[in-house]
Enzyme design. Structure first.
Site, PDB file in Angstrom:
ATOM      1  N   CYS A 189       0.812  -1.222   0.000  1.00  0.00           N
ATOM      2  CA  CYS A 189       0.000   0.000   0.000  1.00  0.00           C
ATOM      3  C   CYS A 189       0.849   1.278   0.000  1.00  0.00           C
ATOM      4  O   CYS A 189       1.441   1.600  -1.013  1.00  0.00           O
ATOM      5  CB  CYS A 189      -1.000  -0.038   1.152  1.00  0.00           C
ATOM      6  N   ARG A 224     -12.355   6.696  -1.257  1.00  0.00           N
ATOM      7  CA  ARG A 224     -11.229   5.782  -1.083  1.00  0.00           C
ATOM      8  C   ARG A 224     -11.646   4.414  -1.607  1.00  0.00           C
ATOM      9  O   ARG A 224     -12.825   4.065  -1.605  1.00  0.00           O
ATOM     10  CB  ARG A 224     -10.863   5.679   0.406  1.00  0.00           C
ATOM     11  N   HIS A 231      -3.573  -5.450   2.393  1.00  0.00           N
ATOM     12  CA  HIS A 231      -3.317  -5.607   3.823  1.00  0.00           C
ATOM     13  C   HIS A 231      -3.980  -6.898   4.280  1.00  0.00           C
ATOM     14  O   HIS A 231      -4.501  -7.660   3.490  1.00  0.00           O
ATOM     15  CB  HIS A 231      -3.953  -4.454   4.609  1.00  0.00           C
TER      16      HIS A 231
END
Ligand code: GLN
Length: 243
Positions: free
Chosen positions: A93, A127, A195
């Site tokens: 990320c 997002r 993640h």
């Protein structure tokens, strides 16, 4: 002996990304492979010859800005020398965004290491958040495999003409929510938005990384992966791609 080095672990380790290092350490220990775990922070010199695996986790924009400056001023050449030596570099990320050419947000453009031919832009719009599953094909791996995890990024990443994605999006947003690409890979340098942390949910990838970092021709000895397989299956179900 596997020599692992985390870059900026105090600034880049959100969403339990540190768990990736714990998993590598534990799986190596179970096989009798020693692990030396070190870290390099802001202002500290990185020796390209002293590590087999470099790791960068995710981070907030503010912390990424500090790391971006440090990569440009202190570590860029060493990162390139390490990649040329075949050192495995795994970046998640925010760390992934920092391996590209730049990360543009607001009026500012953060410089990247330029190890991957990707650029990231913080666009208007929501997002990109949610469970994600991708299909990947890696050298020395057994055919196409699935990685499952969780993404949460404002930045949209676009691959340059020379870059290969890490995988094809099965579910989720991936690099930019449009291209169907997730992550990027150039040799042993891997960037991904996943993640989870990534490796406890995809233990097979951890073994692949260790195999490559140690330069082994053969895969590592198998372990009893009942719990790891259950974690992987759970992450796949969450993403809507059951095994
Ligand atoms: N700050 C970056 C973004 O929002 C990376 C976030 C992260 O590492 N999860 O795009």
């Amino acid at each position: 002996m596997l020599r692992v080095c985390a870059l900026y672990p105090d600034l880049l380790s959100i969403y339990a990304d540190r768990g990736n290092l714990l998993l590598i350490e534990r799986r190596c220990a179970w096989r009798g492979i020693g692990v030396e775990l070190r870290s390099v922070g802001l202002g500290q010199r990185l020796d390209p010859d002293e590590h087999d695996l470099l790791y960068l986790g995710g981070g907030q924009d503010r912390d990424q800005a500090l790391c971006a400056r440090d990569i440009a001023e202190v570590k860029r050449d060493a990162l390139h020398a390490a990649a040329e030596r075949g050192v495995v570099i795994l970046a998640v990320c925010g760390g992934y965004q920092l391996l590209g050419h730049s990360y543009r947000l607001g009026g500012e453009s953060l410089p990247g290491a330029g190890l991957l031919d990707v650029t990231t832009v913080r666009e208007e719009g929501p997002r990109l958040i949610g469970n994600v599953a991708i299909e990947v094909e890696l050298p020395q791996a057994d055919g196409p495999r699935v990685l499952a995890g969780f993404e949460n990024h404002g930045g949209r990443t676009v691959l340059g003409p020379d870059e290969e994605p890490l995988g094809r999006v099965l579910r989720g947003h991936g690099n930019d929510g449009r291209s169907g690409h997730e992550g990027a890979r150039r040799g042993n340098v891997i960037g991904t938005y996943m993640h989870g942390p990534l490796l406890p949910k995809n233990a097979w990838l951890a073994d692949w990384l260790v195999q490559r970092a140690l330069g082994l021709d053969e895969p590592l000895a198998p372990l009893d992966d009942a719990l790891e397989d259950a974690a992987h299956a759970c992450a796949r179900r969450a993403a809507g791609v059951p095994a």
